[in-house]
Design an enzyme around this catalytic site. Structure first.
Site, PDB file in Angstrom:
ATOM      1  N   SER A 225      55.892  24.213-100.199  1.00 33.22           N
ATOM      2  CA  SER A 225      56.105  24.165 -98.741  1.00 33.22           C
ATOM      3  C   SER A 225      56.429  22.751 -98.249  1.00 33.22           C
ATOM      4  O   SER A 225      56.931  22.567 -97.143  1.00 33.22           O
ATOM      5  CB  SER A 225      54.864  24.684 -98.020  1.00 33.22           C
ATOM      6  N   ALA A 251      59.988  33.863-106.341  1.00 34.63           N
ATOM      7  CA  ALA A 251      61.432  33.599-106.295  1.00 34.63           C
ATOM      8  C   ALA A 251      61.840  32.548-105.271  1.00 34.63           C
ATOM      9  O   ALA A 251      63.027  32.398-104.974  1.00 34.63           O
ATOM     10  CB  ALA A 251      62.242  34.885-106.097  1.00 34.63           C
ATOM     11  N   GLY A 253      61.671  29.265-105.752  1.00 33.34           N
ATOM     12  CA  GLY A 253      62.441  28.303-106.536  1.00 33.34           C
ATOM     13  C   GLY A 253      63.797  28.872-106.949  1.00 33.34           C
ATOM     14  O   GLY A 253      64.812  28.172-106.918  1.00 33.34           O
ATOM     15  N   ASP A 254      63.826  30.146-107.333  1.00 30.03           N
ATOM     16  CA  ASP A 254      65.096  30.763-107.746  1.00 30.03           C
ATOM     17  C   ASP A 254      66.083  30.792-106.582  1.00 30.03           C
ATOM     18  O   ASP A 254      67.278  30.497-106.756  1.00 30.03           O
ATOM     19  CB  ASP A 254      64.856  32.201-108.253  1.00 30.03           C
ATOM     20  N   ARG A 287      59.469  37.084 -96.901  1.00 31.22           N
ATOM     21  CA  ARG A 287      59.659  38.494 -97.275  1.00 31.22           C
ATOM     22  C   ARG A 287      59.009  38.760 -98.632  1.00 31.22           C
ATOM     23  O   ARG A 287      58.871  37.840 -99.434  1.00 31.22           O
ATOM     24  CB  ARG A 287      61.156  38.796 -97.406  1.00 31.22           C
TER      25      ARG A 287
HETATM   26  P1  ADP Z   1      58.838  27.367-107.657  1.00 30.09           P
HETATM   27  O1  ADP Z   1      58.918  28.692-106.958  1.00 30.09           O
HETATM   28  O2  ADP Z   1      59.890  27.196-108.704  1.00 30.09           O
HETATM   29  O3  ADP Z   1      57.458  26.983-108.121  1.00 30.09           O
HETATM   30  P2  ADP Z   1      58.477  25.655-105.309  1.00 30.09           P
HETATM   31  O4  ADP Z   1      57.182  26.347-105.060  1.00 30.09           O
HETATM   32  O5  ADP Z   1      58.435  24.173-105.482  1.00 30.09           O
HETATM   33  O6  ADP Z   1      59.265  26.272-106.547  1.00 30.09           O
HETATM   34  O7  ADP Z   1      59.451  26.013-104.079  1.00 30.09           O
HETATM   35  C1  ADP Z   1      60.847  25.824-104.139  1.00 30.09           C
HETATM   36  C2  ADP Z   1      61.398  25.680-102.754  1.00 30.09           C
HETATM   37  O8  ADP Z   1      61.093  26.868-101.996  1.00 30.09           O
HETATM   38  C3  ADP Z   1      60.829  24.539-101.934  1.00 30.09           C
HETATM   39  O9  ADP Z   1      61.491  23.326-102.197  1.00 30.09           O
HETATM   40  C4  ADP Z   1      61.078  25.049-100.506  1.00 30.09           C
HETATM   41  O10 ADP Z   1      62.438  24.905-100.150  1.00 30.09           O
HETATM   42  C5  ADP Z   1      60.817  26.544-100.647  1.00 30.09           C
HETATM   43  N1  ADP Z   1      59.416  26.929-100.349  1.00 30.09           N
HETATM   44  C6  ADP Z   1      58.433  27.220-101.243  1.00 30.09           C
HETATM   45  N2  ADP Z   1      57.286  27.560-100.615  1.00 30.09           N
HETATM   46  C7  ADP Z   1      57.536  27.481 -99.289  1.00 30.09           C
HETATM   47  C8  ADP Z   1      56.761  27.712 -98.083  1.00 30.09           C
HETATM   48  N3  ADP Z   1      55.465  28.088 -98.150  1.00 30.09           N
HETATM   49  N4  ADP Z   1      57.373  27.532 -96.879  1.00 30.09           N
HETATM   50  C9  ADP Z   1      58.677  27.167 -96.804  1.00 30.09           C
HETATM   51  N5  ADP Z   1      59.458  26.929 -97.889  1.00 30.09           N
HETATM   52  C10 ADP Z   1      58.910  27.088 -99.109  1.00 30.09           C
END
Ligand code: ADP
Length: 305
Positions: A225, A251, A253-254, A287
């Site tokens: 986040s 997903a 990160g994906d 979602r």
């Molecule tokens: P992964 O799913 O590969 O572990 P991350 O958790 O670092 O990757 O999240 C990847 C990207 O997804 C972040 O850089 C951000 O853009 C978005 N993201 C993840 N979690 C949140 C959240 N709680 N609120 C808003 N954006 C999020």
């Protein structure tokens, strides 16, 4: 607008998800509550994110000669993906993830690579023209490592930009890292690759330096986040994400990776490309599910307005 061509090389899985009260002990049978099959695999999720966000994308992957493999191929086509380089492999099953989710929301997962293991260097050479003629190649680490290495080498030789999302976390040989242009680890993956735990700006930049020294120009460490740590030319900074009410970060990160590459291939400069990817991922976390949560271009554009 002239769009660059993208190739994704990666995995396709059918995720079988069963919600149960508690995880069974050896020998125990537990009656589940809710069962569903969802299409997943990091390669497929990222290909879907690229297709829906507007990329001109081909996907190199394998499914089994089974019903679900065919259904997945059809779904990928309807997500604006060229599926000509997705073959059904004789005598193999489509990759499977068996996922138990308990009442606390914890999960245990068993994976069968199945047809994903057939994405070998030989298979790659059948489809190598796609990479030679592309502007960018996006990969993850759910395909055989020797194939990922061969594809990166081929791409470098033909001036195709290589973006690697190094997931799931593992150490990687310098021979691979030296052929990568953009790398997008999350915090766990960055620590595994560099040996440096990401705790603050200073440690994020230290980890980025290690990756720069291996020859990677652009390092993007995703911070959930909090957004990402972007480092280029030995200089790093945070690019914050969007504040949304997250219901399911599967997903995230994906979606970030697929949308990032779409923007880069439209010639968007890196800061704006990251913002576009943040928007796509922010929508996805509001979602449920993996591929069902991935937004289409219209939704990303209206989120950013
Ligand atoms: P992964 O799913 O590969 O572990 P991350 O958790 O670092 O990757 O999240 C990847 C990207 O997804 C972040 O850089 C951000 O853009 C978005 N993201 C993840 N979690 C949140 C959240 N709680 N609120 C808003 N954006 C999020």
């Amino acid at each position: 607008m002239q769009k660059g061509k993208l190739v994704v090389l990666g995995s396709i899985n059918a995720d079988h998800i069963l919600n149960i009260e508690h995880f069974p002990r050896p020998g125990e049978t537990v009656l589940g509550q809710q069962y569903k099959v969802a299409f997943g695999g990091k390669g497929a999720n990222q290909a879907v994110a690229a297709g829906r966000s507007g990329a001109d994308i081909s996907f190199i992957a394998c499914v089994g000669q089974d019903d679900i493999g065919e259904r997945i191929r059809q779904q990928l086509s309807s997500d604006s993906i060229n599926t000509q380089a997705i073959e059904a492999v004789d005598g193999e099953t489509t990759g499977v993830a068996l996922i138990f989710v308990n009442q606390e929301g914890e999960n245990v997962i068993g994976i069968s690579a199945g047809a994903n293991a057939a994405v070998t260097p030989d298979y790659l050479s059948k489809h190598q023209k796609l990479i030679e003629n592309a502007d960018a190649l996006l990969m993850q680490l759910e395909s055989p490592l020797e194939t990922v290495m061969a594809a990166a080498q081929l791409a470098r030789k033909h001036n195709t930009q290589v973006i690697l999302n190094p997931a799931p976390a593992r150490e990687l040989p310098d021979d691979l890292l030296s052929n990568i242009d953009v790398i997008t680890p999350n915090e766990t993956e960055a620590e595994k690759l560099t040996g440096i735990a990401i705790k603050d700006d200073a440690s994020a930049q230290q980890a980025a330096e290690v990756l720069h020294q291996k020859g990677i120009k652009t390092v993007l460490i995703t911070l959930g986040s909090r957004g990402v740590w972007l480092s280029q030319n030995q200089q790093g900074k945070t690019i914050p994400g969007f504040k949304v009410k997250a219901v399911d970060t599967i997903a995230a990160g994906d979606t970030f990776n697929g949308a990032l590459v779409t923007a880069l291939l439209e010639g968007t400069e890196i800061n704006a490309a990251v913002r576009f990817a943040h928007a796509a991922a922010a929508i996805a976390v509001t979602r449920e599910g993996a591929q069902p949560s991935v937004p289409w271009r219209k939704e990303i554009d209206s989120f950013l307005q």
